[in-house]
Design a protein around this motif. Structure first.
Motif, PDB file in Angstrom:
ATOM      1  N   TYR A 150       0.854  -1.183   0.000  1.00 20.13           N
ATOM      2  CA  TYR A 150       0.000   0.000   0.000  1.00 20.13           C
ATOM      3  C   TYR A 150       0.889   1.232   0.000  1.00 20.13           C
ATOM      4  CZ  TYR A 150      -4.327  -2.519   1.111  1.00 20.13           C
ATOM      5  OH  TYR A 150      -5.427  -3.333   1.066  1.00 20.13           O
ATOM      6  N   ARG A 151       0.403   2.279  -0.634  1.00 19.29           N
ATOM      7  CA  ARG A 151       1.074   3.572  -0.631  1.00 19.29           C
ATOM      8  C   ARG A 151       0.216   4.537   0.181  1.00 19.29           C
ATOM      9  NH1 ARG A 151       1.683   5.625  -6.440  1.00 19.29           N
ATOM     10  NH2 ARG A 151      -0.575   5.872  -6.222  1.00 19.29           N
ATOM     11  N   GLN A 152       0.878   5.320   1.035  1.00 15.99           N
ATOM     12  CA  GLN A 152       0.156   6.286   1.849  1.00 15.99           C
ATOM     13  C   GLN A 152       0.853   7.635   1.774  1.00 15.99           C
ATOM     14  OE1 GLN A 152      -0.190   5.402   6.084  1.00 15.99           O
ATOM     15  NE2 GLN A 152      -2.100   6.543   6.218  1.00 15.99           N
ATOM     16  N   TYR A 153       0.179   8.595   1.153  1.00 12.10           N
ATOM     17  CA  TYR A 153       0.681   9.961   1.150  1.00 12.10           C
ATOM     18  C   TYR A 153       0.389  10.590   2.504  1.00 12.10           C
ATOM     19  CZ  TYR A 153       1.156   9.554  -3.931  1.00 12.10           C
ATOM     20  OH  TYR A 153       1.529   9.162  -5.206  1.00 12.10           O
ATOM     21  N   SER A 154       1.196  11.570   2.861  1.00 17.15           N
ATOM     22  CA  SER A 154       1.052  12.231   4.156  1.00 17.15           C
ATOM     23  C   SER A 154      -0.355  12.792   4.339  1.00 17.15           C
ATOM     24  CB  SER A 154       2.080  13.356   4.281  1.00 17.15           C
ATOM     25  OG  SER A 154       1.964  14.001   5.517  1.00 17.15           O
ATOM     26  N   LYS A 172      -3.106  11.196   4.207  1.00 18.10           N
ATOM     27  CA  LYS A 172      -4.119  10.472   3.412  1.00 18.10           C
ATOM     28  C   LYS A 172      -4.246   9.032   3.898  1.00 18.10           C
ATOM     29  CE  LYS A 172      -4.749  13.976   0.669  1.00 18.10           C
ATOM     30  NZ  LYS A 172      -6.025  14.749   0.708  1.00 18.10           N
ATOM     31  N   SER A 173      -5.185   8.313   3.308  1.00 19.82           N
ATOM     32  CA  SER A 173      -5.387   6.917   3.678  1.00 19.82           C
ATOM     33  C   SER A 173      -4.544   6.010   2.790  1.00 19.82           C
ATOM     34  CB  SER A 173      -6.869   6.554   3.567  1.00 19.82           C
ATOM     35  OG  SER A 173      -7.334   6.784   2.258  1.00 19.82           O
ATOM     36  N   PRO A 174      -4.252   4.798   3.253  1.00 20.98           N
ATOM     37  CA  PRO A 174      -3.495   3.862   2.420  1.00 20.98           C
ATOM     38  C   PRO A 174      -4.276   3.464   1.179  1.00 20.98           C
ATOM     39  CG  PRO A 174      -3.522   3.168   4.734  1.00 20.98           C
ATOM     40  CD  PRO A 174      -4.529   4.247   4.592  1.00 20.98           C
ATOM     41  N   GLU A 175      -3.571   3.307   0.061  1.00 20.63           N
ATOM     42  CA  GLU A 175      -4.195   2.837  -1.173  1.00 20.63           C
ATOM     43  C   GLU A 175      -3.389   1.657  -1.707  1.00 20.63           C
ATOM     44  OE1 GLU A 175      -3.961   5.566  -4.495  1.00 20.63           O
ATOM     45  OE2 GLU A 175      -2.271   6.610  -3.584  1.00 20.63           O
ATOM     46  N   LEU A 176      -4.104   0.650  -2.158  1.00 18.14           N
ATOM     47  CA  LEU A 176      -3.479  -0.577  -2.640  1.00 18.14           C
ATOM     48  C   LEU A 176      -2.802  -0.328  -3.988  1.00 18.14           C
ATOM     49  CD1 LEU A 176      -3.149  -3.681  -2.294  1.00 18.14           C
ATOM     50  CD2 LEU A 176      -5.282  -3.918  -3.590  1.00 18.14           C
ATOM     51  N   ILE A 177      -1.537  -0.748  -4.095  1.00 15.55           N
ATOM     52  CA  ILE A 177      -0.859  -0.626  -5.378  1.00 15.55           C
ATOM     53  C   ILE A 177      -0.473  -1.975  -5.963  1.00 15.55           C
ATOM     54  CG2 ILE A 177      -0.030   1.737  -5.090  1.00 15.55           C
ATOM     55  CD1 ILE A 177       2.643   0.649  -4.213  1.00 15.55           C
ATOM     56  N   MET A 178      -0.207  -2.977  -5.129  1.00 17.27           N
ATOM     57  CA  MET A 178       0.185  -4.287  -5.678  1.00 17.27           C
ATOM     58  C   MET A 178      -0.212  -5.383  -4.688  1.00 17.27           C
ATOM     59  SD  MET A 178       2.042  -4.306  -8.585  1.00 17.27           S
ATOM     60  CE  MET A 178       3.118  -5.729  -8.506  1.00 17.27           C
ATOM     61  N   PHE A 179      -0.516  -6.563  -5.203  1.00 21.40           N
ATOM     62  CA  PHE A 179      -0.636  -7.736  -4.352  1.00 21.40           C
ATOM     63  C   PHE A 179      -0.010  -8.923  -5.075  1.00 21.40           C
ATOM     64  CE2 PHE A 179      -4.036  -9.797  -6.669  1.00 21.40           C
ATOM     65  CZ  PHE A 179      -4.754  -8.747  -7.222  1.00 21.40           C
ATOM     66  N   ILE A 180       0.477  -9.882  -4.288  1.00 24.91           N
ATOM     67  CA  ILE A 180       1.156 -11.036  -4.863  1.00 24.91           C
ATOM     68  C   ILE A 180       0.899 -12.233  -3.978  1.00 24.91           C
ATOM     69  CG2 ILE A 180       3.344 -10.437  -3.697  1.00 24.91           C
ATOM     70  CD1 ILE A 180       4.814 -11.540  -6.188  1.00 24.91           C
ATOM     71  N   ALA A 184       6.262   8.926  -0.693  1.00 24.16           N
ATOM     72  CA  ALA A 184       5.156   8.530   0.178  1.00 24.16           C
ATOM     73  C   ALA A 184       5.694   7.482   1.143  1.00 24.16           C
ATOM     74  CB  ALA A 184       3.999   7.942  -0.638  1.00 24.16           C
ATOM     75  N   THR A 185       4.844   7.027   2.034  1.00 22.89           N
ATOM     76  CA  THR A 185       5.170   5.881   2.885  1.00 22.89           C
ATOM     77  C   THR A 185       4.575   4.634   2.253  1.00 22.89           C
ATOM     78  OG1 THR A 185       5.247   7.199   4.911  1.00 22.89           O
ATOM     79  CG2 THR A 185       4.867   4.831   5.163  1.00 22.89           C
ATOM     80  N   TYR A 186       5.383   3.587   2.148  1.00 29.06           N
ATOM     81  CA  TYR A 186       4.951   2.333   1.543  1.00 29.06           C
ATOM     82  C   TYR A 186       4.789   1.280   2.641  1.00 29.06           C
ATOM     83  CZ  TYR A 186       5.601   4.488  -2.921  1.00 29.06           C
ATOM     84  OH  TYR A 186       5.480   5.332  -3.992  1.00 29.06           O
ATOM     85  N   LEU A 187       3.580   0.758   2.736  1.00 26.66           N
ATOM     86  CA  LEU A 187       3.220  -0.206   3.771  1.00 26.66           C
ATOM     87  C   LEU A 187       3.152  -1.606   3.173  1.00 26.66           C
ATOM     88  CD1 LEU A 187       0.248   1.841   5.261  1.00 26.66           C
ATOM     89  CD2 LEU A 187       2.505   1.636   6.270  1.00 26.66           C
ATOM     90  N   CYS A 188       3.809  -2.517   3.824  1.00 23.87           N
ATOM     91  CA  CYS A 188       3.754  -3.924   3.460  1.00 23.87           C
ATOM     92  C   CYS A 188       2.722  -4.594   4.371  1.00 23.87           C
ATOM     93  CB  CYS A 188       5.148  -4.531   3.667  1.00 23.87           C
ATOM     94  SG  CYS A 188       5.259  -6.312   3.560  1.00 23.87           S
TER      95      CYS A 188
END
Lengths: 110, 114
Positions: A36-40, A42-50, A85-89
């Motif tokens: 997930y990507r989270q801009y300062s 803002k809420s997390p948004e999904l960018i990839m799944f595997i 941004a902040t990238y959440l795993c």
């Protein structure tokens, strides 16, 4: 040991470079993995799944999964300042819930 | 689709007061999740519902926190009494079926308890 480990950063890369973000997880029963990507502010948004070992590509993004090593990574090619941004795993197991890491702050320098 | 809708966006309250956060999931989604995000602890799952039934509330920090989902289109998270350490951003998220597709998050409620 935290369930999901991420380097908090900041990871600083120049514009146009490849940004490499890494994540390790402790639950061997994990079945699905998400970035997930989270801009300062803002809420997390999904960018990839595997789900499967190996690589999965989507545009400038590539997710890599190695279940034996309990390791998942995200590569961002041709990094842009807008990628800062902040990238959440996160991982999911047999249930519906996702467990998140604390995130890595990426800064792309113009 | 309007996405996951949370209200209020910001809440400032005094210690000891009751706080109620609200969430409307995406229509058709059958799982709903409440998360709390702080700088120190990141995103923590508080509770999640499947088909309006609470499945896992092990993340609820203490009895001061309660959550309900009276129907498929509405959920509340209540804190009573609130304390300064409850200050955080509270996110609601929803998903359809199993977790494989990931969640969609609402815009969050920034709670400040003074």
């Amino acid at each position: 040991q935290k369930e999901v480990e991420q380097n908090s950063g900041p990871l600083s890369v120049p514009e146009g470079a490849i940004a490499s973000l890494n994540c390790t997880y402790s639950d061997r029963g994990s079945q699905s993995f998400f970035w997930y990507r989270q801009y300062s502010g803002k809420s997390p948004e999904l960018i990839m799944f595997i789900y499967s070992n190996g690589d999965k590509e989507d545009g400038r993004f590539t997710a890599q999964l190695n279940k034996a090593s309990q390791y998942v990574s995200l590569l961002i090619r041709d990094s842009q300042p807008s990628d800062s941004a902040t990238y959440l795993c996160a991982y999911g197991g047999a249930t519906n819930k996702l467990i998140f890491g604390t995130g890595t702050l990426l800064a792309v320098q113009p | 689709d309007a996405g996951v809708i949370q209200s209020p966006r910001h809440e400032v309250t005094e210690m000891g007061q009751e706080v109620t956060l609200r969430c409307k999931p995406i229509s058709g989604h059958n799982s709903l999740f409440w998360y709390r995000q702080t700088m120190m602890r990141g995103l923590e799952l508080l509770i999640y519902f499947n088909n309006n039934v609470p499945i896992d509330d092990s993340g609820m920090p203490e009895d001061r926190f309660s959550a309900k989902m009276p129907n498929a289109s509405f959920s509340t998270l209540k804190i009573q009494p609130s304390e300064p350490r409850d200050s955080a951003v509270y996110f609601c998220a929803s998903s359809l079926g199993r977790v494989q597709g990931g969640y969609t998050f609402g815009s969050g409620t920034r709670l400040t308890v003074v």
